[in-house]
Design a protein around this motif. Sequence first.
Motif, mmCIF file in Angstrom:
data_model
loop_
_atom_site.group_PDB
_atom_site.id
_atom_site.type_symbol
_atom_site.label_atom_id
_atom_site.label_comp_id
_atom_site.label_asym_id
_atom_site.label_seq_id
_atom_site.Cartn_x
_atom_site.Cartn_y
_atom_site.Cartn_z
ATOM 1 N N GLN A 1 0.758 -1.010 -0.035
ATOM 2 C CA GLN A 1 0.057 -0.109 0.060
ATOM 3 C C GLN A 1 0.864 1.221 -0.090
ATOM 4 O OE1 GLN A 1 -2.921 -0.316 3.283
ATOM 5 N NE2 GLN A 1 -2.839 -2.466 3.069
ATOM 6 N N VAL A 2 0.538 2.032 -1.030
ATOM 7 C CA VAL A 2 1.438 3.402 -1.304
ATOM 8 C C VAL A 2 0.391 4.322 -1.696
ATOM 9 C CG1 VAL A 2 3.239 4.239 -2.294
ATOM 10 C CG2 VAL A 2 3.238 1.808 -2.370
ATOM 11 N N ASP A 3 0.675 5.690 -0.887
ATOM 12 C CA ASP A 3 -0.156 7.062 -1.512
ATOM 13 C C ASP A 3 0.477 7.715 -2.468
ATOM 14 O OD1 ASP A 3 -1.204 7.580 2.048
ATOM 15 O OD2 ASP A 3 -2.144 6.320 0.351
ATOM 16 N N ALA A 4 -0.183 7.897 -3.431
ATOM 17 C CA ALA A 4 0.425 8.475 -4.588
ATOM 18 C C ALA A 4 -0.612 9.462 -5.335
ATOM 19 C CB ALA A 4 0.697 7.338 -5.670
ATOM 20 N N ILE A 5 0.286 10.296 -6.122
ATOM 21 C CA ILE A 5 -0.449 11.274 -6.980
ATOM 22 C C ILE A 5 -0.983 10.645 -8.189
ATOM 23 C CG2 ILE A 5 -0.557 13.428 -8.390
ATOM 24 C CD1 ILE A 5 -0.769 14.033 -5.537
ATOM 25 N N ILE A 6 -1.935 10.144 -8.664
ATOM 26 C CA ILE A 6 -2.557 9.509 -9.592
ATOM 27 C C ILE A 6 -4.027 9.806 -10.159
ATOM 28 C CG2 ILE A 6 -3.105 7.577 -8.202
ATOM 29 C CD1 ILE A 6 -1.717 7.139 -11.860
ATOM 30 N N GLY A 7 -4.157 10.212 -11.352
ATOM 31 C CA GLY A 7 -5.468 10.544 -11.938
ATOM 32 C C GLY A 7 -5.474 11.610 -12.732
ATOM 33 N N ILE A 8 -6.635 11.561 -13.377
ATOM 34 C CA ILE A 8 -6.962 12.650 -14.606
ATOM 35 C C ILE A 8 -7.458 14.072 -14.205
ATOM 36 C CG2 ILE A 8 -6.922 10.886 -16.146
ATOM 37 C CD1 ILE A 8 -9.889 10.906 -16.564
ATOM 38 N N HIS A 9 -8.190 13.841 -12.826
ATOM 39 C CA HIS A 9 -8.941 15.016 -12.485
ATOM 40 C C HIS A 9 -8.041 15.896 -11.702
ATOM 41 C CE1 HIS A 9 -12.434 13.084 -14.236
ATOM 42 N NE2 HIS A 9 -12.395 12.098 -13.411
ATOM 43 N N GLN B 1 -3.589 9.552 -3.229
ATOM 44 C CA GLN B 1 -4.690 8.613 -2.639
ATOM 45 C C GLN B 1 -3.928 7.221 -2.674
ATOM 46 O OE1 GLN B 1 -7.492 7.609 -6.188
ATOM 47 N NE2 GLN B 1 -6.671 9.358 -6.884
ATOM 48 N N PRO B 2 -4.704 6.156 -2.127
ATOM 49 C CA PRO B 2 -3.752 4.945 -2.083
ATOM 50 C C PRO B 2 -3.857 4.106 -3.454
ATOM 51 C CG PRO B 2 -6.293 5.083 -0.875
ATOM 52 C CD PRO B 2 -5.720 6.344 -1.237
ATOM 53 N N VAL B 3 -2.677 3.519 -3.543
ATOM 54 C CA VAL B 3 -2.844 2.426 -4.722
ATOM 55 C C VAL B 3 -2.308 1.332 -3.901
ATOM 56 C CG1 VAL B 3 -2.372 4.042 -6.542
ATOM 57 C CG2 VAL B 3 -0.523 3.071 -5.353
ATOM 58 N N ALA C 1 5.573 6.763 -4.136
ATOM 59 C CA ALA C 1 5.238 7.869 -3.532
ATOM 60 C C ALA C 1 5.764 9.335 -4.027
ATOM 61 C CB ALA C 1 5.817 7.789 -1.971
ATOM 62 N N SER C 2 6.825 9.140 -4.786
ATOM 63 C CA SER C 2 7.386 10.350 -5.523
ATOM 64 C C SER C 2 6.880 10.537 -6.789
ATOM 65 C CB SER C 2 8.958 9.967 -5.438
ATOM 66 O OG SER C 2 9.239 9.316 -6.487
ATOM 67 N N THR C 3 6.200 9.964 -7.263
ATOM 68 C CA THR C 3 5.651 10.119 -8.860
ATOM 69 C C THR C 3 4.445 10.946 -8.899
ATOM 70 O OG1 THR C 3 4.444 8.063 -8.763
ATOM 71 C CG2 THR C 3 6.914 7.979 -9.474
ATOM 72 N N ARG C 4 4.081 11.446 -10.049
ATOM 73 C CA ARG C 4 2.709 12.133 -10.453
ATOM 74 C C ARG C 4 2.324 11.443 -11.835
ATOM 75 N NH1 ARG C 4 1.830 16.678 -7.608
ATOM 76 N NH2 ARG C 4 0.449 17.503 -9.001
ATOM 77 N N TYR C 5 1.636 10.765 -11.887
ATOM 78 C CA TYR C 5 1.141 10.275 -13.220
ATOM 79 C C TYR C 5 -0.572 10.671 -13.321
ATOM 80 C CZ TYR C 5 5.184 7.672 -14.407
ATOM 81 O OH TYR C 5 6.636 7.602 -14.486
ATOM 82 N N GLU C 6 -1.329 10.623 -14.595
ATOM 83 C CA GLU C 6 -2.535 10.731 -14.605
ATOM 84 C C GLU C 6 -3.064 9.058 -14.894
ATOM 85 O OE1 GLU C 6 -3.884 13.296 -17.702
ATOM 86 O OE2 GLU C 6 -2.984 14.969 -16.738
ATOM 87 N N LEU C 7 -2.399 8.252 -15.694
ATOM 88 C CA LEU C 7 -3.174 7.303 -15.872
ATOM 89 C C LEU C 7 -2.333 5.822 -15.104
ATOM 90 C CD1 LEU C 7 -3.689 7.157 -19.877
ATOM 91 C CD2 LEU C 7 -5.245 7.682 -17.807
ATOM 92 N N ILE C 8 -3.210 4.965 -14.589
ATOM 93 C CA ILE C 8 -2.668 3.900 -13.978
ATOM 94 C C ILE C 8 -1.694 3.160 -14.836
ATOM 95 C CG2 ILE C 8 -4.061 3.788 -12.082
ATOM 96 C CD1 ILE C 8 -5.622 1.404 -13.633
ATOM 97 N N GLU C 9 -1.896 2.970 -16.170
ATOM 98 C CA GLU C 9 -1.315 2.375 -16.898
ATOM 99 C C GLU C 9 0.512 2.953 -17.029
ATOM 100 O OE1 GLU C 9 -4.228 3.526 -17.573
ATOM 101 O OE2 GLU C 9 -5.197 2.135 -18.893
ATOM 102 N N THR D 1 0.261 -6.125 -10.652
ATOM 103 C CA THR D 1 -1.350 -5.735 -10.491
ATOM 104 C C THR D 1 -1.286 -4.577 -9.954
ATOM 105 O OG1 THR D 1 -1.956 -8.228 -10.683
ATOM 106 C CG2 THR D 1 -3.695 -6.365 -10.121
ATOM 107 N N LEU D 2 -1.745 -3.537 -10.173
ATOM 108 C CA LEU D 2 -1.650 -2.049 -9.763
ATOM 109 C C LEU D 2 -3.372 -1.697 -9.506
ATOM 110 C CD1 LEU D 2 0.333 1.205 -10.193
ATOM 111 C CD2 LEU D 2 -1.991 1.026 -9.894
ATOM 112 N N TYR D 3 -3.732 -1.630 -8.176
ATOM 113 C CA TYR D 3 -5.219 -1.348 -7.861
ATOM 114 C C TYR D 3 -5.373 0.138 -7.377
ATOM 115 C CZ TYR D 3 -5.291 -6.202 -7.119
ATOM 116 O OH TYR D 3 -5.174 -7.668 -7.267
ATOM 117 N N LYS D 4 -6.363 0.759 -7.791
ATOM 118 C CA LYS D 4 -6.920 2.070 -7.390
ATOM 119 C C LYS D 4 -7.993 2.177 -6.576
ATOM 120 C CE LYS D 4 -6.957 6.747 -9.356
ATOM 121 N NZ LYS D 4 -7.246 7.527 -10.683
#
Length: 117
Positions: A10-18, A26-28, A65-73, A95-98
Motif C-alpha cells: 500500500q502506497v499513497d500517490a498522486i494518480i489521476g486525470i482530474h 490517494q492509495p494504490v 510515493a514520489s511520482t505524479r501520473y494521470e493514468l494507472i497504465e 497488478t496495480l489497484y486504485k
Amino acid sequence: MDKILIRKLQVDAIIGIHDYEKQQKQPVWLDMDLSFDCLPAAQSDDIRDALDYFKVCERVSHFVASTRYELIEALAEAVTEVVLNEFACEQIELTLYKPNAVANTETVGIQINRWKQ
Ligand SMILES: Nc1nc2c(c(=O)[nH]1)N=C([C@H](O)[C@@H](O)CO)CN2
C-alpha cells in the motif's frame, strides 16, 4: 521458474486525470509476482542469494510515493521498469489497484507482464 510474491503493498500517490487527484495523494495497492531462481538461497540460507522482498517493497514504495501520473497504465509501466532495472528478477507480473477510483467497487486496476530485455 520460481516466484517471489508481494501482495497488497500500500502506497499513497498522486494518480489521476482530474484536478482533485493532482492535488492530493490517494492509495494504490500493488501485487507483484517476481520470477527468480530461489534454489541458491534455499541451499545457502543466505539473504545475499535471495531476491529480498523487503528491499523491493521499500524501493517501490519510495518510487510510487514520489511520482505524479494521470493514468494507472503509466504508473504501472514505470514500476516494472524500476524493478527490472534494479533487481535480479527476470520477469514481473504487476497488478496495480486504485481502490478509491470508482464508487461502488472494491477497486479497479491493471495487470501487466514485463520481462528483462
Ligand atoms: N484505463 C484507465 N481509465 C481511467 C483512469 C486510468 O488511469 N486508466 N483514470 C481515471 C480517473 O483518474 C479515475 O480513476 C478517477 O475518477 C478514469 N479512467
